[in-house]
Design an enzyme around this catalytic site. Structure first.
Site, PDB file in Angstrom:
ATOM      1  N   HIS A  34      10.053  -1.567   1.003  1.00 34.08           N
ATOM      2  CA  HIS A  34       9.014  -1.888   1.993  1.00 34.08           C
ATOM      3  C   HIS A  34       9.622  -1.933   3.400  1.00 34.08           C
ATOM      4  CE1 HIS A  34       7.309  -4.180  -1.625  1.00 34.08           C
ATOM      5  NE2 HIS A  34       6.348  -3.316  -1.345  1.00 34.08           N
ATOM      6  N   ASP A 147       5.122   6.167  -4.606  1.00 31.23           N
ATOM      7  CA  ASP A 147       3.758   6.242  -5.154  1.00 31.23           C
ATOM      8  C   ASP A 147       3.137   7.585  -4.770  1.00 31.23           C
ATOM      9  OD1 ASP A 147       3.019   3.339  -6.240  1.00 31.23           O
ATOM     10  OD2 ASP A 147       4.310   3.138  -4.506  1.00 31.23           O
ATOM     11  N   VAL A 173      13.490   4.234  -1.751  1.00 32.22           N
ATOM     12  CA  VAL A 173      14.748   3.485  -1.662  1.00 32.22           C
ATOM     13  C   VAL A 173      15.129   3.034  -3.076  1.00 32.22           C
ATOM     14  CG1 VAL A 173      15.883   1.439  -0.693  1.00 32.22           C
ATOM     15  CG2 VAL A 173      14.218   2.726   0.675  1.00 32.22           C
ATOM     16  N   SER A 182      11.225  -1.943  -6.725  1.00 34.05           N
ATOM     17  CA  SER A 182       9.814  -2.220  -7.005  1.00 34.05           C
ATOM     18  C   SER A 182       9.655  -3.727  -7.159  1.00 34.05           C
ATOM     19  CB  SER A 182       9.409  -1.530  -8.314  1.00 34.05           C
ATOM     20  OG  SER A 182       8.207  -2.093  -8.814  1.00 34.05           O
TER      21      SER A 182
END
Ligand code: AMP
Length: 273
Positions: A34, A147, A173, A182
């Site tokens: 993220h 995704d 990543v 994740s």
């Protein structure tokens, strides 16, 4: 960094921000994957927004909505270091108030791969993304390659409804041993964590295979994954990277994607070849 929880407050606070403005949508439990998107958005835009919302509409009835990690304090600490301007973290009732009845259905692309194992998942994704875009009104949307199918659904939605946002897809990543970061990796016990590297090992097999026939490559990948006792395959797909249609031969623009349970934890990953 301003944390905002209602649509009205967000509109008020961002009426005259400097543009371009970015949105990086997340479900929280933030990790370096993220953060890589958020940093890129930060570098390329005058104003940056991160949304944190665990969207009930994209979880099936037997999926992990209830136990999905919610770590707002940890997330805000991590975000402090990024220089992001606004965090939009609404409640469920703020996003889906009583009487909510409108859903977005992106046909075809939503029905393949993830869609065949998670009915209504992309309906939930498309609906929340459409809502976030109309609340936040960013110029650019930052998404992760992790995704891949979700990105195609959002691109279709953006084109078909003329939403006019520029979509930026950032690389996946990974941990040093190849496992894609994740929020769901937290569910894995130490033995499962080791077994989970089989997803990336199978993708490497496809990348490094000299074979040109997708069925042969798929067979090798499935054999490798099945050699891991804790793994159970939902799907292994080698498809056109834009349409997700099956490929007869490798022609240089393929998406190799898989979904595999490790114990009770369902993980997805992909590479572009
Ligand atoms: P999530 O919070 O899992 O819904 O993910 C929010 C965004 O972060 C999505 O665009 C994901 O594709 C992206 N993302 C998740 N994991 C990674 C990763 N390991 N590397 C890059 N982006 C990621």
């Amino acid at each position: 960094m301003e944390v905002i929880t209602t649509v009205a407050d967000f509109r008020g606070a961002t009426r005259s921000v400097e543009r371009p403005m970015s949105l990086t949508p997340t479900m929280g439990a933030l990790h370096e994957g993220h953060i890589s998107l958020i940093q890129r958005a930060q570098e390329e835009n005058q104003t940056s927004v991160v949304s944190i919302f665990v969207n009930p509409a994209q979880f099936g009835p037997s999926e992990d909505f209830g136990r999905y990690p919610r770590e707002m304090e940890h997330d805000l600490n991590l975000l402090h270091g990024t220089g992001v301007d606004f965090i939009f973290a609404p409640s469920t009732v703020e996003m889906y108030p009583e009487g909510f009845k409108t859903h977005i259905e992106v046909e075809q692309i939503s029905e393949k791969m993830e869609g065949s194992y998670r009915p209504n998942h992309f309906r939930g994704v498309a609906t929340i993304v459409c809502k976030l875009l109309s609340i936040i009104r960013p110029d650019r949307l930052y998404l992760g390659q992790k995704d891949a199918q979700q990105n195609l659904v959002i691109k279709r939605l953006n084109n078909d409804l003329n939403l006019g946002v520029e979509i930026v897809v950032c690389p996946t990543v990974r941990e040093p041993d190849g496992l894609a970061l994740s929020s769901r990796n937290q569910y894995l016990n130490p033995e499962e964590r080791k077994a989970a590297t089989v997803l990336h090992r199978a993708l490497l097999l496809a990348e490094e295979s000299g074979r040109t026939n997708p069925s042969d490559i798929k067979r090798d990948m499935i054999a490798l994954i099945e050699s891991e006792p804790l793994a159970r395959i939902d799907y292994v797909s080698i498809v056109d990277a834009d349409s997700l249609d099956k490929l007869g031969e490798f022609d240089g623009h393929a998406l190799v994607a898989l979904a595999v349970y490790i114990g009770d934890t369902r993980l997805i990953d992909n590479v572009l070849i």
